[in-house]
Design a protein around this motif. Structure first.
Motif, PDB file in Angstrom:
ATOM      1  N   MET A 146       0.800  -1.144   0.083  1.00 57.78           N
ATOM      2  CA  MET A 146      -0.146  -0.152  -0.204  1.00 57.78           C
ATOM      3  C   MET A 146       1.096   1.105   0.031  1.00 57.78           C
ATOM      4  O   MET A 146       1.767   1.391   0.729  1.00 57.78           O
ATOM      5  CB  MET A 146      -0.894  -0.172   1.128  1.00 57.78           C
ATOM      6  N   ASP A 147       0.633   2.100  -0.987  1.00 55.73           N
ATOM      7  CA  ASP A 147       1.449   3.413  -1.129  1.00 55.73           C
ATOM      8  C   ASP A 147       1.098   4.299   0.435  1.00 55.73           C
ATOM      9  O   ASP A 147      -0.105   4.136   0.929  1.00 55.73           O
ATOM     10  CB  ASP A 147       1.292   4.003  -2.343  1.00 55.73           C
ATOM     11  N   LYS A 148       1.975   5.276   0.423  1.00 60.15           N
ATOM     12  CA  LYS A 148       1.799   6.282   1.524  1.00 60.15           C
ATOM     13  C   LYS A 148       0.303   7.091   1.497  1.00 60.15           C
ATOM     14  O   LYS A 148      -0.473   7.306   2.452  1.00 60.15           O
ATOM     15  CB  LYS A 148       2.918   7.071   1.614  1.00 60.15           C
ATOM     16  N   ARG A 149       0.085   7.470   0.258  1.00 57.32           N
ATOM     17  CA  ARG A 149      -1.065   8.495  -0.092  1.00 57.32           C
ATOM     18  C   ARG A 149      -2.561   7.514   0.305  1.00 57.32           C
ATOM     19  O   ARG A 149      -3.337   7.930   0.892  1.00 57.32           O
ATOM     20  CB  ARG A 149      -1.082   8.581  -1.258  1.00 57.32           C
ATOM     21  N   THR A 150      -2.418   6.172  -0.083  1.00 57.84           N
ATOM     22  CA  THR A 150      -3.482   5.227   0.132  1.00 57.84           C
ATOM     23  C   THR A 150      -3.701   4.905   1.545  1.00 57.84           C
ATOM     24  O   THR A 150      -4.714   4.939   2.441  1.00 57.84           O
ATOM     25  CB  THR A 150      -3.519   4.025  -0.718  1.00 57.84           C
ATOM     26  N   ALA A 151      -2.479   4.846   2.245  1.00 58.08           N
ATOM     27  CA  ALA A 151      -2.412   4.552   3.832  1.00 58.08           C
ATOM     28  C   ALA A 151      -3.268   5.751   4.484  1.00 58.08           C
ATOM     29  O   ALA A 151      -3.987   5.418   5.576  1.00 58.08           O
ATOM     30  CB  ALA A 151      -1.351   4.236   4.252  1.00 58.08           C
TER      31      ALA A 151
END
Length: 73
Positions: free
Chosen positions: A1-6
């Motif tokens: 999971m990328d940081k933006r999605t997290a």
């Protein structure tokens, strides 16, 4: 999971948790009334940023614990 999605997931998760928990806990404390309905938004607005900051702190620790527990299974 990328940081933006997290971060987006944490925003949504903390919104829903703060909304439901502030509503339920104030309902238990005050009972169903017009005063409760007036107090709930204030409780929610107070709870949401606190919940978000706490998840930013607790997320790494909870993920580490979950990974260790999953390896044992």
């Amino acid at each position: 999971m990328d940081k933006r999605t997290a971060i987006l997931a944490q925003i949504v998760m903390t919104f829903l948790m703060a909304l439901t928990m502030s509503g339920l806990m104030s309902l238990i404390a005050m009972g169903p009334s017009l005063e409760w309905l007036a107090a709930w938004p204030v409780s929610f607005i107070t709870a949401w940023p606190i919940a978000f900051v706490l998840t930013m702190v607790a997320w790494p620790a909870s993920m580490a614990v979950a990974m260790r527990l999953a390896r044992r299974s």
